[in-house]
Design an enzyme around this catalytic site. Structure first.
Site, short mmCIF file in Angstrom:
data_model
loop_
_atom_site.label_atom_id
_atom_site.label_comp_id
_atom_site.label_asym_id
_atom_site.label_seq_id
_atom_site.Cartn_x
_atom_site.Cartn_y
_atom_site.Cartn_z
N ARG A 138 1.10 -1.55 -0.35
CA ARG A 138 0.06 0.10 0.12
C ARG A 138 0.24 1.32 -0.38
NH1 ARG A 138 -2.46 -4.02 3.13
NH2 ARG A 138 -4.46 -4.47 2.39
N HIS A 163 -0.93 -2.63 -4.59
CA HIS A 163 -0.38 -3.34 -5.27
C HIS A 163 0.15 -2.94 -7.49
CE1 HIS A 163 -0.08 -6.61 -2.30
NE2 HIS A 163 -1.06 -7.21 -2.08
N HIS A 236 2.94 -12.85 -5.17
CA HIS A 236 1.90 -13.45 -4.02
C HIS A 236 0.89 -14.18 -4.16
CE1 HIS A 236 -1.85 -11.29 -2.37
NE2 HIS A 236 -1.30 -9.78 -2.13
N ASP A 309 -1.58 -9.23 8.83
CA ASP A 309 -2.23 -8.66 7.38
C ASP A 309 -0.81 -7.25 7.56
OD1 ASP A 309 -2.13 -8.20 4.86
OD2 ASP A 309 -3.67 -7.18 5.19
N GLU A 375 4.81 -12.86 1.50
CA GLU A 375 5.48 -11.81 0.99
C GLU A 375 6.28 -10.99 0.87
OE1 GLU A 375 2.18 -9.21 -0.63
OE2 GLU A 375 0.75 -9.95 0.76
#
Length: 410
Positions: A138, A163, A236, A309, A375
């Site tokens: 982000r 992304h 991803h 996350d 990631e």
């Protein structure tokens, strides 16, 4: 807790740059001043050694389908001598399958995705298997200021940019070149035009997938730019090591993250700038822990993410080059996955936004927390965070990053 460092893949020391150059796959030198700004619209494949017999170690390719605009797409299959198989397509530089044996020798796919090109090109909102960019993760409010100029990007994730925007690198057709080395490999290339999705400068990017007989999937990223621009490429893939395509969830997977801190976030998942110690929190995976053991604890950071996350700050201890960032184990199958990287961070996402609405391989509806992503990356919102390692690539510099996914059993 190491102090913030310069961007590992751009502002390298001469020794580290030489080491990465020595281990990276051969590639032609690029003159940033003459990099084309035209989006590639065809897939080309270079001459390659004779294909091995089906199922034998080596590289094969086959037609995979046609995009809505009529462009043909091939699938490349990499196999090693130990039964591991990796499949990839140039659309989005996507890993369509990773097949590995369990402790009984059964070879199964351990990634999420779709059975055909139509699925990958029209329904892949979760970014299954794709290379995301120009900036993975982000950027706050979809804007940043660089060299005195403010750039505006697409806002496609609440109030933020995610992304690479509405049509990031996951939604374009890269060119393809089969490798000619001893280990099977394929290189995908894409030139992002100046101004694409609001980013400055043309960016000539490549990703190479190499499968070794040590059961390692080596992912090498490279890029050059015609203007100063943020770059943060990552893979991803969604992993579920049970090999059940999500029939079993990932909460019983055991995870280790070699990180003593993570980047705390606000309610929109933008880092606050603070590097928060993991000690005494549900974010402490320095010793192996089941993913589900603490995921629903009353913690404000877990509330913001709906689970995990977040970006963990990898413990490098002053080491350059590849270091281990994560280890994942599925106790049921015995499959293991280790992640080594040159990057300073790793985003662990526990599939909190999967809700059963995306139907993938074999007609499986991918449900809540049935897949996870690991990631490797620079930190989210780095263009707006001067205290974070830089993600700015300038003309004349070379972006290089390597991540190794190592598969095994126990």
């Amino acid at each position: 807790m190491p102090a913030p460092r310069l961007r590992l893949t751009v502002a390298l020391t001469s020794a580290t740059a030489a080491a990465l150059a020595a281990c990276a796959p051969p590639r032609a030198a690029t003159n940033p001043s003459t990099t084309t700004t035209t989006t590639t619209t065809t897939t080309t494949v270079s001459a390659a050694p004779a294909a091995p017999a089906p199922g034998a170690p080596g590289l094969t390719r086959a037609p995979y389908g046609t995009l809505a605009d009529g462009r043909a797409v091939e699938q490349f299959t990499l196999r090693n001598a130990r039964g591991v198989e990796v499949r990839a397509i140039p659309y989005g530089a996507i890993l369509t399958a990773v097949r590995t044996p369990d402790r009984a020798g059964r070879v199964e796919d351990v990634t999420f995705g779709f059975d055909d090109l139509a699925g990958w090109s029209t329904r892949n909102e979760p970014y299954f298997g794709a290379v995301v960019g120009r900036y993975g993760n982000r950027i706050a409010r979809g804007r940043f200021t660089l060299d005195g100029r403010t750039y505006t990007l697409a806002v496609n994730n609440g109030p933020n940019h995610l992304h690479g925007g509405r049509r990031g690198f996951d939604k374009v057709l890269w060119t393809a070149e089969a490798g000619a080395g001893a280990a099977p490999s394929v290189t995908f290339r894409y030139t992002s035009p100046d101004g694409e999705e609001g980013y400055p400068g043309a960016l000539a990017a490549s990703v190479t997938y190499t499968l070794t007989d040590a059961n390692e999937l080596v992912v090498d990223y490279a890029a050059t730019a015609t203007k100063a621009t943020p770059v943060n490429l990552t893979q991803h893939a969604y992993w579920n090591l049970s090999g059940t395509n999500g029939a079993r969830g990932i909460l019983d997977h055991v995870l280790t993250l070699d990180a003593s801190a993570f980047t705390a976030v606000d309610s929109t998942l933008i880092p606050t700038g603070a590097l928060q110690p993991v000690a005494g929190t549900p974010f402490d995976f320095r010793t192996p822990s089941a993913i589900g053991a603490r995921i629903d604890q009353p913690d404000v950071q877990l509330k913001y993410g709906g689970g995990y996350d977040h970006n963990w700050v990898i413990d490098r201890g002053g080491r350059a080059g590849l270091v281990r960032a994560a280890r994942l184990v599925d106790p049921g199958s015995g499959r293991t996955l280790e992640v080594h990287t040159t990057e300073p961070g790793i985003q662990f996402y526990s599939g909190n936004f999967l809700n059963g609405q995306v139907v993938g391989k074999g007609g499986r509806a991918y449900a809540y927390r049935t897949g996870l992503a690991l990631e490797t990356q620079h930190f989210p919102d780095s263009p707006n965070q001067p205290g974070f390692p830089s993600t700015i690539l300038r003309p004349g510099e070379a972006y290089r990053s390597r991540t190794v996914f190592r598969f095994g059993v126990e």
